[in-house]
Design a protein around this motif. Structure first.
Motif, PDB file in Angstrom:
ATOM      1  N   ARG A  33      36.197  39.568  51.777  1.00 20.17           N
ATOM      2  CA  ARG A  33      36.825  39.379  50.469  1.00 20.17           C
ATOM      3  C   ARG A  33      37.031  37.908  50.161  1.00 20.17           C
ATOM      4  O   ARG A  33      36.848  37.470  49.017  1.00 20.17           O
ATOM      5  CB  ARG A  33      38.151  40.131  50.439  1.00 20.17           C
ATOM      6  CG  ARG A  33      37.986  41.644  50.512  1.00 20.17           C
ATOM      7  CD  ARG A  33      39.307  42.356  50.768  1.00 20.17           C
ATOM      8  NE  ARG A  33      39.108  43.785  50.973  1.00 20.17           N
ATOM      9  CZ  ARG A  33      40.052  44.620  51.388  1.00 20.17           C
ATOM     10  NH1 ARG A  33      41.274  44.157  51.650  1.00 20.17           N
ATOM     11  NH2 ARG A  33      39.784  45.902  51.554  1.00 20.17           N
ATOM     12  N   ALA A  34      37.421  37.131  51.166  1.00 19.69           N
ATOM     13  CA  ALA A  34      37.613  35.696  50.945  1.00 19.69           C
ATOM     14  C   ALA A  34      36.302  35.011  50.583  1.00 19.69           C
ATOM     15  O   ALA A  34      36.259  34.163  49.678  1.00 19.69           O
ATOM     16  CB  ALA A  34      38.222  35.053  52.193  1.00 19.69           C
ATOM     17  N   GLY A  86      39.369  30.812  44.060  1.00 14.79           N
ATOM     18  CA  GLY A  86      38.773  32.143  44.132  1.00 14.79           C
ATOM     19  C   GLY A  86      39.248  32.936  45.327  1.00 14.79           C
ATOM     20  O   GLY A  86      39.434  34.159  45.245  1.00 14.79           O
ATOM     21  N   ILE A  87      39.470  32.257  46.444  1.00 18.28           N
ATOM     22  CA  ILE A  87      39.977  32.951  47.636  1.00 18.28           C
ATOM     23  C   ILE A  87      41.373  33.500  47.375  1.00 18.28           C
ATOM     24  O   ILE A  87      41.677  34.657  47.687  1.00 18.28           O
ATOM     25  CB  ILE A  87      39.956  31.991  48.834  1.00 18.28           C
ATOM     26  CG1 ILE A  87      38.514  31.645  49.216  1.00 18.28           C
ATOM     27  CG2 ILE A  87      40.685  32.606  50.030  1.00 18.28           C
ATOM     28  CD1 ILE A  87      38.396  30.503  50.198  1.00 18.28           C
ATOM     29  N   VAL A  88      42.237  32.658  46.807  1.00 21.55           N
ATOM     30  CA  VAL A  88      43.596  33.109  46.510  1.00 21.55           C
ATOM     31  C   VAL A  88      43.575  34.247  45.490  1.00 21.55           C
ATOM     32  O   VAL A  88      44.313  35.235  45.608  1.00 21.55           O
ATOM     33  CB  VAL A  88      44.444  31.929  45.994  1.00 21.55           C
ATOM     34  CG1 VAL A  88      45.827  32.401  45.559  1.00 21.55           C
ATOM     35  CG2 VAL A  88      44.578  30.866  47.075  1.00 21.55           C
ATOM     36  N   TRP A  89      42.706  34.138  44.502  1.00 19.85           N
ATOM     37  CA  TRP A  89      42.615  35.156  43.443  1.00 19.85           C
ATOM     38  C   TRP A  89      42.186  36.509  44.009  1.00 19.85           C
ATOM     39  O   TRP A  89      42.791  37.544  43.705  1.00 19.85           O
ATOM     40  CB  TRP A  89      41.640  34.681  42.376  1.00 19.85           C
ATOM     41  CG  TRP A  89      41.255  35.740  41.403  1.00 19.85           C
ATOM     42  CD1 TRP A  89      42.011  36.257  40.385  1.00 19.85           C
ATOM     43  CD2 TRP A  89      40.010  36.441  41.361  1.00 19.85           C
ATOM     44  NE1 TRP A  89      41.306  37.226  39.720  1.00 19.85           N
ATOM     45  CE2 TRP A  89      40.084  37.363  40.289  1.00 19.85           C
ATOM     46  CE3 TRP A  89      38.836  36.379  42.110  1.00 19.85           C
ATOM     47  CZ2 TRP A  89      39.030  38.211  39.976  1.00 19.85           C
ATOM     48  CZ3 TRP A  89      37.787  37.212  41.795  1.00 19.85           C
ATOM     49  CH2 TRP A  89      37.895  38.119  40.737  1.00 19.85           C
ATOM     50  N   ILE A  90      41.127  36.521  44.831  1.00 17.85           N
ATOM     51  CA  ILE A  90      40.615  37.802  45.328  1.00 17.85           C
ATOM     52  C   ILE A  90      41.589  38.433  46.310  1.00 17.85           C
ATOM     53  O   ILE A  90      41.749  39.661  46.349  1.00 17.85           O
ATOM     54  CB  ILE A  90      39.225  37.605  45.983  1.00 17.85           C
ATOM     55  CG1 ILE A  90      38.517  38.958  46.170  1.00 17.85           C
ATOM     56  CG2 ILE A  90      39.336  36.875  47.305  1.00 17.85           C
ATOM     57  CD1 ILE A  90      38.123  39.625  44.891  1.00 17.85           C
ATOM     58  N   PHE A 121      44.817  38.141  46.155  1.00 14.86           N
ATOM     59  CA  PHE A 121      45.911  38.666  45.347  1.00 14.86           C
ATOM     60  C   PHE A 121      45.502  39.949  44.626  1.00 14.86           C
ATOM     61  O   PHE A 121      46.276  40.921  44.563  1.00 14.86           O
ATOM     62  CB  PHE A 121      46.358  37.614  44.328  1.00 14.86           C
ATOM     63  CG  PHE A 121      47.417  38.100  43.379  1.00 14.86           C
ATOM     64  CD1 PHE A 121      48.740  38.206  43.792  1.00 14.86           C
ATOM     65  CD2 PHE A 121      47.096  38.459  42.077  1.00 14.86           C
ATOM     66  CE1 PHE A 121      49.719  38.658  42.923  1.00 14.86           C
ATOM     67  CE2 PHE A 121      48.065  38.907  41.200  1.00 14.86           C
ATOM     68  CZ  PHE A 121      49.382  39.014  41.622  1.00 14.86           C
ATOM     69  N   ILE A 122      44.294  39.992  44.104  1.00 13.44           N
ATOM     70  CA  ILE A 122      43.817  41.170  43.385  1.00 13.44           C
ATOM     71  C   ILE A 122      43.711  42.372  44.312  1.00 13.44           C
ATOM     72  O   ILE A 122      44.084  43.498  43.949  1.00 13.44           O
ATOM     73  CB  ILE A 122      42.462  40.881  42.720  1.00 13.44           C
ATOM     74  CG1 ILE A 122      42.630  39.861  41.585  1.00 13.44           C
ATOM     75  CG2 ILE A 122      41.832  42.162  42.169  1.00 13.44           C
ATOM     76  CD1 ILE A 122      43.490  40.319  40.434  1.00 13.44           C
TER      77      ILE A 122
END
Length: 242
Positions: free
Chosen positions: A187-188, A94-98, A100-101
């Protein structure tokens, strides 16, 4: 004594990481053609950033290891902490996803947010596993206990995650003077908790039902039973003595 030539370059990149990578690429290309005895040493904020990343990365690894060892002592089991930590891959994803988004680069605040997210995700997973173990002591099998824990603990898990997400939402927007500096932290935390909550409610019960075949041992109850047996044997011995 050795002559030193210092060169300063103002980066036009939007963030320090991309600019530092570009400069390191140029340094690697120029290094083979340098005269003998000549070296290029990259200094400045890039070195400080890399050192901070390394220390926080090691801190993240040691935090996970320390949490696992503390839970192993608390649960007196190696399996239950492993099941609890199954929520962490979802948090990291989820950290990587947010990031990146939102087109946010990895930074020191985002790594600090990752450590915060790991703590909350682990706490939510502990709630579920502890309740499932209590259900096993009442005679349920692993699958029924996992389903009951996921159904019963869904409200406290959602409330804890929602409170943290709502609290971090203003920081994640990055509004106000200097707000963009701490925005990666918020965000993370938000992205990590969103997927960590889903992982806690669905993946952790699944792993529990697959791995926790034997019911957990209640060491406190075993100690109490051994004490009762000891006092009973002492009483019988005293009665047998004339």
């Amino acid at each position: 004594m050795q002559p030193v030539v210092e060169g300063y370059r103002k980066l036009g990149s939007p963030h320090l990481g991309a600019g530092g990578t570009a400069v390191e690429k140029i340094v690697r290309e120029m290094t083979p053609s340098l005269p003998r005895g000549t070296t290029i040493d990259l200094r400045g904020q890039v070195s400080t950033m890399e050192s901070s990343f390394y220390r926080l990365g090691m801190g993240l690894i040691f935090a996970i290891l320390l949490v696992y060892l503390l839970m192993a002592v608390n649960f007196q089991s190696w399996l239950d902490p492993f099941i609890i930590l199954m929520a962490l891959p979802g948090a990291l994803a989820g950290i990587v996803w947010i990031l990146f988004i939102t087109q946010t680069s990895f930074s020191v605040p985002s790594l600090m947010g990752s450590i915060m997210c790991i703590g909350v995700a682990t706490a939510n997973s502990i709630l579920l596993v502890v309740f499932a173990n209590d259900q096993r002591e009442e005679g349920m099998d692993a699958r029924s206990a996992a389903l009951s824990a996921g159904h019963t603990r869904i409200r406290p898990v959602l409330m804890t995650a929602s409170a943290m997400i709502i609290g971090m939402f203003p920081m994640a927007l990055g509004m106000g003077e200097g707000g963009e500096q701490n925005a990666p932290l918020g965000r993370a935390v938000i992205g990590g908790l969103v997927l960590a909550t889903i992982t806690t409610l669905f993946v952790v019960p699944l792993v529990y039902s697959l791995l926790r075949k034997k019911p957990p041992v209640d060491h406190e109850r075993r100690i109490v039973e051994e004490e009762h047996e000891y006092y009973r044997d002492e009483t019988l011995l005293r009665e047998d003595v004339p």
